[in-house]
Design an enzyme around this catalytic site. Structure first.
Site, PDB file in Angstrom:
ATOM      1  N   HIS A  17       1.077  -1.168   0.016  1.00 61.70           N
ATOM      2  CA  HIS A  17      -0.054   0.015  -0.211  1.00 61.70           C
ATOM      3  C   HIS A  17       0.843   1.396  -0.084  1.00 61.70           C
ATOM      4  O   HIS A  17       0.812   2.172  -0.771  1.00 61.70           O
ATOM      5  CB  HIS A  17      -0.963   0.014   1.394  1.00 61.70           C
ATOM      6  CG  HIS A  17      -1.768   1.019   1.505  1.00 61.70           C
ATOM      7  ND1 HIS A  17      -2.959   1.166   0.815  1.00 61.70           N
ATOM      8  CD2 HIS A  17      -1.489   2.330   1.936  1.00 61.70           C
ATOM      9  CE1 HIS A  17      -3.567   2.386   1.424  1.00 61.70           C
ATOM     10  NE2 HIS A  17      -2.656   3.272   1.809  1.00 61.70           N
ATOM     11  N   GLU A  18       2.091   1.337   0.916  1.00 65.05           N
ATOM     12  CA  GLU A  18       2.918   2.492   1.037  1.00 65.05           C
ATOM     13  C   GLU A  18       3.750   2.696  -0.304  1.00 65.05           C
ATOM     14  O   GLU A  18       3.926   3.751  -0.671  1.00 65.05           O
ATOM     15  CB  GLU A  18       3.406   2.353   2.098  1.00 65.05           C
ATOM     16  CG  GLU A  18       2.983   2.487   3.563  1.00 65.05           C
ATOM     17  CD  GLU A  18       2.196   3.429   3.606  1.00 65.05           C
ATOM     18  OE1 GLU A  18       2.486   4.542   3.275  1.00 65.05           O
ATOM     19  OE2 GLU A  18       1.105   3.609   4.221  1.00 65.05           O
ATOM     20  N   HIS A  21       1.695   4.569  -2.767  1.00 63.70           N
ATOM     21  CA  HIS A  21       2.014   5.985  -2.560  1.00 63.70           C
ATOM     22  C   HIS A  21       3.288   6.587  -3.150  1.00 63.70           C
ATOM     23  O   HIS A  21       3.344   7.739  -3.753  1.00 63.70           O
ATOM     24  CB  HIS A  21       1.819   6.510  -0.955  1.00 63.70           C
ATOM     25  CG  HIS A  21       0.283   6.334  -0.660  1.00 63.70           C
ATOM     26  ND1 HIS A  21      -0.743   6.719  -1.022  1.00 63.70           N
ATOM     27  CD2 HIS A  21       0.084   5.749   0.439  1.00 63.70           C
ATOM     28  CE1 HIS A  21      -1.728   6.290  -0.486  1.00 63.70           C
ATOM     29  NE2 HIS A  21      -1.527   5.750   0.551  1.00 63.70           N
TER      30      HIS A  21
END
Length: 343
Positions: A17-18, A21
């Site tokens: 998920h990170e 980003h």
């Protein structure tokens, strides 16, 4: 072992998920102060192109720090100095990568275990499917307004619509037919049943794996959305929600039940849980709740429509309140998980 596996799964999902980003921020020329794997005390740190890459002691998740709380400056790499659509892409990148991870794992899983086609293997005598004329080999195409792509969508639809009549469209010897089934109550299982039994999975080629991998992700996204809808409408209660403790218990139970059948079955079941959790995290983060990615996207879309930034102080206050409420909910879910351990 369940705790270790749960930590590894959580770490994979949150780190990916990170990573979403991070990569999209870098693509848009946004300065990333730190990208870390794990949390807590620092173990290893290296700086490369103005970003510090870290491995931290606790193998739980990760972080991508872009200085989003800072005011816009003349610095070209400042998050707030970028166009609203660039910032939207960065915030949406986390949930998007969760769906990508779920898809990749789904394709691998389908290659391992085969295709879960919605084909009727048997119909149970005395139940609606048999009485309506469905036979072995029939292919279920649609139930109600829901298109059916994989077999597991059939029992899931029935679970979410217990006791309700359902219009079923199916293929019989190449001919499309429609029947209405009224589930029959089974006293032994305290459950309304249609009487449809699935067969073994079919071997998957590469293109089938890609297609049915997408169907698997769609299934888990739709299941998560349906569960949230039932939570909002009161069909299920907050007491039925599970948090980290509940998930650790599920991972542990799944591992223990799979272990006698060998490493391949354990791996397949852990991958299935990872797909579920990754798709679930993607959906949950897109909810329009302050402090989540979805809440931040609401402010960014409002900015895009108004062509004017919303006051950072007001936005920060809303996110702070949302974060506080989320913490209260997390404590409630945690206590509920602990309570269930002793029931």
């Amino acid at each position: 072992m369940g705790i270790i596996l749960a930590i590894l799964i959580f770490s994979l999902i949150v780190s990916f998920h990170e990573l979403g980003h991070f990569l999209i921020a870098k693509y848009n020329g946004i300065d990333v102060e730190e990208f870390s794997l794990g949390m807590g005390p620092l173990i290893i740190s290296r700086e490369y192109k103005d970003t510090r890459y870290c491995i931290r002691a606790l193998p739980i998740g990760g972080a991508c720090m872009m200085g989003e709380d800072d005011e816009a400056t003349g610095d070209e790499g400042n998050f707030h100095s970028k166009s609203v659509w660039a910032r939207i892409s960065v915030i949406a990148g986390g949930p998007l990568f969760n769906f990508i991870l779920a898809f990749v794992l789904s394709v691998i899983l389908v290659m391992m275990v085969g295709i879960d086609k919605p084909v009727v293997a048997e119909v149970n005598e005395g139940y609606p499917a048999a009485e309506a004329g469905l036979e072995s080999g029939d292919i279920i195409l649609q139930m109600g307004n829901k298109k059916i792509n994989v077999f597991r969508e059939i029992p899931t639809y029935n679970q979410f619509h217990q006791g309700e009549d359902v219009e079923v469209i199916y293929l019989h010897n190449g001919e499309k037919k429609t029947v209405t089934l009224r589930p029959k109550y089974n006293e032994e299982y305290d459950y309304y049943m249609l009487g449809i039994t699935r067969g073994p999975n079919e071997e998957a080629g590469v293109f089938d794996a890609l297609r049915y991998g997408a169907y698997e992700v769609k299934y888990w996204i739709c299941t998560t959305v349906s569960s949230l809808r039932m939570l909002v409408t009161g069909e299920i209660g907050l007491s039925e929600m599970s948090g980290p403790v509940g998930i650790v218990e599920v991972v542990g139970d799944t591992y223990e039940s799979s272990r006698p059948y060998g490493a391949a079955i354990v791996t397949a079941n852990m991958m299935n849980l990872s797909i579920l959790l990754s798709a679930n995290l993607g959906v949950m983060n897109l909810l329009p709740i302050p402090a989540l990615d979805g809440g931040r996207l609401i402010f960014l879309f409002a900015e895009a429509i108004r062509r004017k930034k919303i006051s950072p102080e007001k936005e920060g206050y809303v996110h702070f309140v949302g974060f506080a409420l989320l913490m209260v909910l997390m404590v409630f879910v945690l206590l509920n998980d602990i309570r269930r351990l002793f029931i």
